[in-house]
Every structure is written in C-alpha cells, then in structure tokens.
Scaffold this active site. Structure first.
Site, PDB file in Angstrom:
ATOM      1  N   THR A   1      31.189  15.804 -13.675  1.00  0.00           N
ATOM      2  CA  THR A   1      31.797  14.660 -12.991  1.00  0.00           C
ATOM      3  C   THR A   1      30.770  13.929 -12.129  1.00  0.00           C
ATOM      4  OG1 THR A   1      34.005  15.606 -12.957  1.00  0.00           O
ATOM      5  CG2 THR A   1      33.456  14.177 -11.114  1.00  0.00           C
TER       6      THR A   1
ATOM      7  N   ARG B   1      46.191  16.326 -19.577  1.00  0.00           N
ATOM      8  CA  ARG B   1      45.762  17.085 -18.391  1.00  0.00           C
ATOM      9  C   ARG B   1      45.042  16.145 -17.406  1.00  0.00           C
ATOM     10  NH1 ARG B   1      40.580  18.162 -15.681  1.00  0.00           N
ATOM     11  NH2 ARG B   1      40.868  20.048 -14.471  1.00  0.00           N
TER      12      ARG B   1
HETATM   13  N1  ASP Z   1      36.686  18.151 -11.282  1.00  0.00           N
HETATM   14  C1  ASP Z   1      36.714  17.765 -12.661  1.00  0.00           C
HETATM   15  C2  ASP Z   1      38.045  18.118 -13.271  1.00  0.00           C
HETATM   16  O1  ASP Z   1      38.521  19.206 -13.045  1.00  0.00           O
HETATM   17  C3  ASP Z   1      35.648  18.438 -13.465  1.00  0.00           C
HETATM   18  C4  ASP Z   1      34.253  18.197 -12.971  1.00  0.00           C
HETATM   19  O2  ASP Z   1      34.026  18.198 -11.753  1.00  0.00           O
HETATM   20  O3  ASP Z   1      33.373  18.020 -13.806  1.00  0.00           O
HETATM   21  O4  ASP Z   1      38.563  17.335 -14.015  1.00  0.00           O
END
Ligand code: ASP
Length: 350
Positions: free
Chosen positions: A213, A241
């Site tokens: 992310t 999701r």
């Molecule tokens: N926090 C993000 C999620 O759970 C994943 C990530 O941080 O890459 O969708």
C-alpha cells in the site's frame, strides 16, 4: 528642535533595531515548523538478502520522485492535501507498489482498489472502496471529499461517480501486470489470501510478508495537516473485500488538533484497532506525544493482537514518525530546510 531631532533619531534607531531583530525572532518558530512530508510504499518482511541492488535502487528512486512531487507543492506554499495527492499520484503509477497500476489481484484475477484522503483543518474526508476502473483512486477520494456530500463511495457507484467527475477511467486489464498474475497463481495454489509480496520464493509460506500500500502525510506552511492512502488490498482476496485503507480512522486520519496518519499492514487488524484514529486520540486525550502514541499502537496494541504493519505520521509541530513492527517499510520524509531521507529496512536510521 535638537531634542526633537534626537528623539526622532532614537525612535528611528529603535525602529531599525526592531525591524532588524524581527526576522530572528520570527525565524525561530518558522524554522521549527515550516512544512513536513512523509510517504510510504508499504511495510513488511523486506530482507536485504532478497532485494537485489537494482530493485532496491528502483524503489529508492521512486520514493525520491514521489517525495519531491509533494515537496514541490509545499515549497510553493501549496496545501497539505495537494502535497499528499501529488506524492500518491507518483506511487499509484509505479508498478512497484500495490496501488493503481501494478496492484494485487483478487481471487478472480481482477483489480479492486481502495483509497482515502482526509483534511485536518475541518475533518473533511473522502474515500472509495472496491473501484475497478479509476486510474487514480486518490483523485476519486478527493472528488468524494470535495464534490459530494458523502465520505465513502464503493464499487460501481464509486466508478460511476468518478466518471461523472471527469476522472480518467481505464479497463481493469490496464492495472494488471505479469508479476501480479504470477503472484496470484502462487497464492491460489497455496489456497491462501496473501498480503502483497512477490520477491521471495517462500512468500507463499508467509502470509505477513509485505504490504505494498502507498500513503502520504503532510503539514503545510499554513499549519494544516492531511493524510492519504491508496491500495489494491490483498492478493487472492475475496471480491468485495475492503481493507483499512479507505476506512477513515483505520488506515487514514488527519486532525489539526493531533496528527495525520497513513497506515500499511494487515487491514483486518488495523480496522479493528482503529489504528490511525487511536494514535491521534492518544495525543488528543491521553497527552502522549506523537512518537509515544505511535509506538504504543504499533508496537504494543497491534502486536498484542497479531497485526503486522506500520504507519507514517506528522504532528502540527512538523515532527515526523515512521513506526513499524515489521523488518522494513518503504518510506521517505523531508522537512523544510532539511534534506530528504529515504529508508527501507527497519534498522536504517532516517
Ligand atoms: N492495509 C492494506 C489492506 O489490508 C494492505 C497493505 O497495507 O498493503 O488492504
């Protein structure tokens, strides 16, 4: 006459002295605060042994570019919101990160993106979840914040809203890279929902390896804070999701009364822990400073639940905190008058 002249000379002298000393007095607080900017490209198991020199240089290069894009906005007295957006646009376009093009795939092999943006001045916020056609989800989050009465739009409704706002739309295929197809194949074979990481051979054995992310937090010269986050979520996730990234208070939060936070990590934990808001609340109501608040939430509260990841944050005094409970987090930061710092591994000093 002569006494009047000497009074005038004295008065003029006092004026000159106060005018001369003025900048010194006001330069202090300005230099102490000014602007501040931090960005991240995900936290997780990022090992030196697994990152070859070329790939590492590519990551550092994009982080530098994204930081510079936001910094330019702040240097020109632009807003924290615009700086956050400028940095995230660069990261969304980079295939190295799990946001925009190059994002991870759902079980069905599609891309579903989440993003959010928050302004600390008035607590205004906008977010989109599960969008599949918007090239830059962070711009859709901005449009929701600035040009709709809502905070969060999801799925086809969010895509349609973005289209109506004139944002650039692309086919879902446009987001998909070969690397992500292979990653999904491995996750499907292991029958597991996998957090973003493709680099290592044993990634399939470790669900908590790397979360790609992206996010940014900023303090502008006017003293306003902002935070933004953008992601593709998790590899092999169920369609529909939604993680923490578009959830205000979980993956993103900004309040001029406390701090601005953007998170990366295992979203299900970050949602239940209300990570971003908890950090701000510990400052606001608990009297903790930013470093203590972030440490408590990331190192104590999240770890106690089994949640891995990290956060970047900035407070109204321009203090920047980059906290992670993982071996690494792609990150970069800069403050006015200082040179930028870029880091990947947890043991690197910023
Ligand atoms: N926090 C993000 C999620 O759970 C994943 C990530 O941080 O890459 O969708």
């Amino acid at each position: 006459m002569s006494s009047l002249r000497s009074m005038l000379i004295l008065a003029f002298g006092a004026f000159v002295m106060s005018a001369c000393s003025q900048p010194e007095v006001s330069a202090e607080p300005e230099a102490a605060v000014g602007y501040a900017l931090a960005i991240h490209g995900g936290a997780g198991v990022i090992e030196r042994s697994e990152l070859d020199a070329r790939t590492e240089a590519a990551y550092r290069g994009i982080l530098a570019e994204a930081l510079q894009a936001g910094r330019q906005v702040l240097q020109a007295n632009g807003s924290a919101v615009d700086a956050v957006i400028a940095s995230i646009l660069v990261l969304e376009d980079s295939e190295l990160f799990n946001a925009g093009r190059g994002a991870v795939l759902t079980h069905e092999g599609r891309v579903e993106l989440d993003a959010s943006l928050m302004r600390g001045e008035d607590l205004d916020a906008g977010a989109v979840a599960g969008v599949s056609r918007i090239r830059h989800p962070i711009l859709a989050a901005q449009a929701v914040m600035e040009r709709s009465p809502h905070v969060l739009l999801a799925g086809a409704g969010a895509d349609a809203f973005a289209e109506g706002e004139g944002l650039e739309l692309v086919d879902n295929e446009w987001f998909i890279t070969e690397r992500r197809r292979e990653q999904l194949e491995r996750a499907r074979e292991a029958d597991r929902v996998e957090l973003d990481h493709t680099g290592s051979r044993d990634a399939a054995d470790d669900p908590d390896r790397y979360f790609g992310t992206v996010g940014a937090v900023a303090l502008d010269a006017a003293g306003n804070l902002a935070a933004g986050t953008s992601t593709g979520g998790m590899t092999n996730k169920r369609f529909g999701r939604v993680g923490d990234s578009p959830i205000i208070g979980a993956g993103t939060y900004a309040s001029n009364d406390a701090c601005a936070v953007s998170a990366t990590g295992h979203g299900e934990y970050f949602i239940r822990r209300t990570v971003a808001r908890d950090i701000c609340a510990l400052m606001q109501y608990g009297g903790l400073d930013l470093a203590a608040a972030a440490r408590r939430v990331v190192q104590d509260d999240l770890v106690a639940m089994g949640g891995s990841g990290g956060i970047i944050a900035v407070d109204p005094a321009g203090r920047i905190v980059l906290e992670m409970n993982t071996p690494g987090m792609y990150r970069a930061s800069v403050r006015s008058g200082e040179s930028p710092s870029i880091a990947i591994f947890a043991d690197e000093t910023e």
